[in-house]
Design a protein around this motif. Structure first.
Motif, PDB file in Angstrom:
ATOM      1  N   VAL A   4      28.272  16.651 -16.750  1.00 17.85           N
ATOM      2  CA  VAL A   4      27.607  16.469 -15.460  1.00 17.85           C
ATOM      3  C   VAL A   4      28.600  15.958 -14.433  1.00 17.85           C
ATOM      4  O   VAL A   4      29.393  15.050 -14.712  1.00 17.85           O
ATOM      5  CB  VAL A   4      26.428  15.468 -15.571  1.00 17.85           C
ATOM      6  CG1 VAL A   4      25.728  15.312 -14.220  1.00 17.85           C
ATOM      7  CG2 VAL A   4      25.440  15.903 -16.645  1.00 17.85           C
ATOM      8  N   LEU A   5      28.550  16.536 -13.230  1.00 15.62           N
ATOM      9  CA  LEU A   5      29.339  16.053 -12.103  1.00 15.62           C
ATOM     10  C   LEU A   5      28.399  15.426 -11.087  1.00 15.62           C
ATOM     11  O   LEU A   5      27.432  16.058 -10.659  1.00 15.62           O
ATOM     12  CB  LEU A   5      30.104  17.205 -11.447  1.00 15.62           C
ATOM     13  CG  LEU A   5      30.838  16.882 -10.134  1.00 15.62           C
ATOM     14  CD1 LEU A   5      31.952  15.867 -10.378  1.00 15.62           C
ATOM     15  CD2 LEU A   5      31.394  18.155  -9.497  1.00 15.62           C
ATOM     16  N   VAL A   6      28.660  14.175 -10.711  1.00 17.87           N
ATOM     17  CA  VAL A   6      27.836  13.459  -9.729  1.00 17.87           C
ATOM     18  C   VAL A   6      28.575  13.448  -8.393  1.00 17.87           C
ATOM     19  O   VAL A   6      29.743  13.034  -8.326  1.00 17.87           O
ATOM     20  CB  VAL A   6      27.544  12.018 -10.181  1.00 17.87           C
ATOM     21  CG1 VAL A   6      26.647  11.314  -9.157  1.00 17.87           C
ATOM     22  CG2 VAL A   6      26.879  12.010 -11.558  1.00 17.87           C
ATOM     23  N   LEU A  21      23.434   7.884 -16.924  1.00 10.46           N
ATOM     24  CA  LEU A  21      23.627   9.065 -17.764  1.00 10.46           C
ATOM     25  C   LEU A  21      24.555   8.766 -18.940  1.00 10.46           C
ATOM     26  O   LEU A  21      24.308   9.212 -20.071  1.00 10.46           O
ATOM     27  CB  LEU A  21      24.192  10.213 -16.927  1.00 10.46           C
ATOM     28  CG  LEU A  21      23.261  10.764 -15.832  1.00 10.46           C
ATOM     29  CD1 LEU A  21      23.957  11.848 -15.028  1.00 10.46           C
ATOM     30  CD2 LEU A  21      21.971  11.306 -16.440  1.00 10.46           C
ATOM     31  N   ARG A  22      25.606   8.001 -18.697  1.00 11.18           N
ATOM     32  CA  ARG A  22      26.532   7.675 -19.784  1.00 11.18           C
ATOM     33  C   ARG A  22      25.857   6.791 -20.826  1.00 11.18           C
ATOM     34  O   ARG A  22      26.079   6.950 -22.035  1.00 11.18           O
ATOM     35  CB  ARG A  22      27.780   6.998 -19.225  1.00 11.18           C
ATOM     36  CG  ARG A  22      28.756   7.975 -18.575  1.00 11.18           C
ATOM     37  CD  ARG A  22      29.964   7.289 -17.969  1.00 11.18           C
ATOM     38  NE  ARG A  22      30.947   8.257 -17.456  1.00 11.18           N
ATOM     39  CZ  ARG A  22      31.925   7.967 -16.634  1.00 11.18           C
ATOM     40  NH1 ARG A  22      32.078   6.708 -16.214  1.00 11.18           N
ATOM     41  NH2 ARG A  22      32.758   8.901 -16.213  1.00 11.18           N
ATOM     42  N   ASP A  23      25.014   5.864 -20.371  1.00 10.31           N
ATOM     43  CA  ASP A  23      24.323   4.966 -21.300  1.00 10.31           C
ATOM     44  C   ASP A  23      23.380   5.728 -22.214  1.00 10.31           C
ATOM     45  O   ASP A  23      23.095   5.295 -23.334  1.00 10.31           O
ATOM     46  CB  ASP A  23      23.538   3.902 -20.531  1.00 10.31           C
ATOM     47  CG  ASP A  23      24.440   2.862 -19.892  1.00 10.31           C
ATOM     48  OD1 ASP A  23      25.637   2.823 -20.234  1.00 10.31           O
ATOM     49  OD2 ASP A  23      23.948   2.085 -19.046  1.00 10.31           O
ATOM     50  N   GLU A  28      28.262  13.964 -20.942  1.00  9.18           N
ATOM     51  CA  GLU A  28      29.639  13.678 -20.594  1.00  9.18           C
ATOM     52  C   GLU A  28      29.714  13.718 -19.070  1.00  9.18           C
ATOM     53  O   GLU A  28      29.606  14.793 -18.468  1.00  9.18           O
ATOM     54  CB  GLU A  28      30.577  14.723 -21.186  1.00  9.18           C
ATOM     55  CG  GLU A  28      32.033  14.543 -20.781  1.00  9.18           C
ATOM     56  CD  GLU A  28      32.898  15.725 -21.161  1.00  9.18           C
ATOM     57  OE1 GLU A  28      34.084  15.713 -20.781  1.00  9.18           O
ATOM     58  OE2 GLU A  28      32.389  16.658 -21.805  1.00  9.18           O
ATOM     59  N   VAL A  29      29.867  12.558 -18.446  1.00  8.25           N
ATOM     60  CA  VAL A  29      29.850  12.479 -16.987  1.00  8.25           C
ATOM     61  C   VAL A  29      31.281  12.467 -16.468  1.00  8.25           C
ATOM     62  O   VAL A  29      32.075  11.581 -16.811  1.00  8.25           O
ATOM     63  CB  VAL A  29      29.091  11.232 -16.495  1.00  8.25           C
ATOM     64  CG1 VAL A  29      28.953  11.276 -14.971  1.00  8.25           C
ATOM     65  CG2 VAL A  29      27.704  11.162 -17.135  1.00  8.25           C
ATOM     66  N   LEU A  30      31.605  13.440 -15.654  1.00 10.22           N
ATOM     67  CA  LEU A  30      32.943  13.523 -15.081  1.00 10.22           C
ATOM     68  C   LEU A  30      33.133  12.418 -14.042  1.00 10.22           C
ATOM     69  O   LEU A  30      32.163  11.789 -13.601  1.00 10.22           O
ATOM     70  CB  LEU A  30      33.148  14.882 -14.413  1.00 10.22           C
ATOM     71  CG  LEU A  30      32.901  16.122 -15.290  1.00 10.22           C
ATOM     72  CD1 LEU A  30      33.094  17.383 -14.463  1.00 10.22           C
ATOM     73  CD2 LEU A  30      33.822  16.114 -16.492  1.00 10.22           C
ATOM     74  N   ASP A  31      34.364  12.179 -13.640  1.00 11.06           N
ATOM     75  CA  ASP A  31      34.613  11.209 -12.580  1.00 11.06           C
ATOM     76  C   ASP A  31      33.882  11.675 -11.318  1.00 11.06           C
ATOM     77  O   ASP A  31      34.050  12.825 -10.885  1.00 11.06           O
ATOM     78  CB  ASP A  31      36.106  11.102 -12.290  1.00 11.06           C
ATOM     79  CG  ASP A  31      36.868  10.448 -13.420  1.00 11.06           C
ATOM     80  OD1 ASP A  31      36.245   9.699 -14.200  1.00 11.06           O
ATOM     81  OD2 ASP A  31      38.092  10.688 -13.531  1.00 11.06           O
ATOM     82  N   PRO A  32      33.051  10.810 -10.736  1.00 11.43           N
ATOM     83  CA  PRO A  32      32.274  11.224  -9.561  1.00 11.43           C
ATOM     84  C   PRO A  32      33.166  11.512  -8.360  1.00 11.43           C
ATOM     85  O   PRO A  32      34.284  10.994  -8.262  1.00 11.43           O
ATOM     86  CB  PRO A  32      31.363  10.027  -9.296  1.00 11.43           C
ATOM     87  CG  PRO A  32      32.070   8.868  -9.916  1.00 11.43           C
ATOM     88  CD  PRO A  32      32.780   9.411 -11.106  1.00 11.43           C
ATOM     89  N   VAL A  33      32.653  12.334  -7.451  1.00 15.87           N
ATOM     90  CA  VAL A  33      33.362  12.647  -6.216  1.00 15.87           C
ATOM     91  C   VAL A  33      32.440  12.359  -5.038  1.00 15.87           C
ATOM     92  O   VAL A  33      31.231  12.193  -5.206  1.00 15.87           O
ATOM     93  CB  VAL A  33      33.853  14.112  -6.183  1.00 15.87           C
ATOM     94  CG1 VAL A  33      34.874  14.352  -7.283  1.00 15.87           C
ATOM     95  CG2 VAL A  33      32.682  15.084  -6.324  1.00 15.87           C
ATOM     96  N   HIS A  34      33.025  12.312  -3.828  1.00 13.11           N
ATOM     97  CA  HIS A  34      32.277  11.764  -2.703  1.00 13.11           C
ATOM     98  C   HIS A  34      32.237  12.652  -1.462  1.00 13.11           C
ATOM     99  O   HIS A  34      31.929  12.189  -0.368  1.00 13.11           O
ATOM    100  CB  HIS A  34      32.876  10.401  -2.336  1.00 13.11           C
ATOM    101  CG  HIS A  34      32.960   9.468  -3.509  1.00 13.11           C
ATOM    102  ND1 HIS A  34      31.860   8.825  -4.036  1.00 13.11           N
ATOM    103  CD2 HIS A  34      34.008   9.095  -4.294  1.00 13.11           C
ATOM    104  CE1 HIS A  34      32.225   8.090  -5.071  1.00 13.11           C
ATOM    105  NE2 HIS A  34      33.522   8.232  -5.249  1.00 13.11           N
ATOM    106  N   GLY A 108      13.978   6.220 -11.811  1.00 13.55           N
ATOM    107  CA  GLY A 108      14.251   5.429 -13.000  1.00 13.55           C
ATOM    108  C   GLY A 108      15.106   6.214 -13.979  1.00 13.55           C
ATOM    109  O   GLY A 108      15.209   7.449 -13.896  1.00 13.55           O
ATOM    110  N   GLU A 109      15.733   5.502 -14.887  1.00 13.98           N
ATOM    111  CA  GLU A 109      16.650   6.147 -15.841  1.00 13.98           C
ATOM    112  C   GLU A 109      15.946   7.238 -16.635  1.00 13.98           C
ATOM    113  O   GLU A 109      16.497   8.319 -16.848  1.00 13.98           O
ATOM    114  CB  GLU A 109      17.229   5.096 -16.788  1.00 13.98           C
ATOM    115  CG  GLU A 109      18.254   5.663 -17.761  1.00 13.98           C
ATOM    116  CD  GLU A 109      18.937   4.579 -18.577  1.00 13.98           C
ATOM    117  OE1 GLU A 109      19.353   4.878 -19.702  1.00 13.98           O
ATOM    118  OE2 GLU A 109      19.047   3.439 -18.072  1.00 13.98           O
ATOM    119  N   GLU A 110      14.703   6.981 -17.056  1.00 17.10           N
ATOM    120  CA  GLU A 110      13.970   7.969 -17.861  1.00 17.10           C
ATOM    121  C   GLU A 110      13.739   9.255 -17.075  1.00 17.10           C
ATOM    122  O   GLU A 110      13.932  10.360 -17.599  1.00 17.10           O
ATOM    123  CB  GLU A 110      12.634   7.371 -18.304  1.00 17.10           C
ATOM    124  CG  GLU A 110      11.829   8.288 -19.221  1.00 17.10           C
ATOM    125  CD  GLU A 110      10.546   7.645 -19.713  1.00 17.10           C
ATOM    126  OE1 GLU A 110       9.679   8.379 -20.216  1.00 17.10           O
ATOM    127  OE2 GLU A 110      10.412   6.410 -19.590  1.00 17.10           O
TER     128      GLU A 110
END
Length: 215
Positions: A4-6, A21-23, A28-34, A108-110
């Motif tokens: 996932v890319l955030v 998401l990582r928790d 597998e969360v990529l380094d986020p971008v802005h 929420g996380e869920e």
């Protein structure tokens, strides 16, 4: 694991979404971008399974334009729009660009995990629940439809409304007294008739042609 890319111009948002998401352990969360530009660059380099895309990221390339660029680069890519507490302008245009769904940044996380998991597996009617309402609340000007409003049969109109309400395929098949396979064929034919590339665009078409009005 699902990659996932955030993408969000607010670092606090990217930290919170990434941590959630990582928790969970399934992503597998990529380094986020802005920025939109960074989103396109990162997608091209890493080809994540799913992109969580902020709609508005001034200045520079918006989330809408970045979504369009990613889908043009890879038509099979999957993008979910990130919105604020009160959905703002850009949702309808983001869906028209090819996004599959919308999720609130403060979900929420869920709920977040559920949407990401469902969207990474492909489009689903359940992802449409509340979508028409979000577009209506946003006050977003609907993009111009690629086709004129076709005449729908009563059965087609019923199917469109049930999809806009976020009912699952199994519920719709039962309501229309058809098999799951037949119902999915009907949904595909409805997309073709309305010029919609995916289920989310069916919601946009329903609002454009006034087939459906959220309460």
């Amino acid at each position: 694991m699902t990659s996932v890319l955030v993408v969000d111009d607010d670092s606090w948002t990217t930290r919170a979404v990434t941590a959630a998401l990582r928790d969970n352990g399934d992503f597998e969360v990529l380094d986020p971008v802005h920025s939109g530009e960074e989103a396109v660059e990162s997608f091209t380099a890493h080809r994540p399974d799913l992109v969580l895309m902020d709609v508005n990221m001034p200045p520079g390339m918006s989330g809408v334009d970045a979504t369009a660029a990613i889908l043009e680069h890879d038509p099979d890519s999957r993008v979910v729009l990130l919105t604020t507490v009160a959905p703002g302008p850009g949702i309808a245009r983001g869906l028209e660009a090819g996004a599959l769904a919308v999720v609130n940044k403060t979900a929420g996380e869920e709920e977040l995990v559920s949407v990401v998991r469902a969207a990474s597996a492909g489009e689903s009617p359940e992802l449409l629940k509340g979508l028409a309402e979000d577009i209506s609340i946003s006050g977003d000007e609907l993009p111009e439809a690629p086709t004129s409003a076709p005449q729908l049969t009563d059965r087609e109109l019923e199917l469109l409304i049930l999809l806009c309400q976020g009912h699952g395929y199994d519920e719709i098949a039962e309501a229309q007294f058809v098999t799951m396979s037949t119902m999915k064929t009907h949904a595909k034919n409805l997309r073709i008739k309305l010029g919609a590339k995916n289920l989310a665009q069916l919601v946009v078409r329903a609002l454009q042609f006034k087939y459906y009005s959220p309460e």
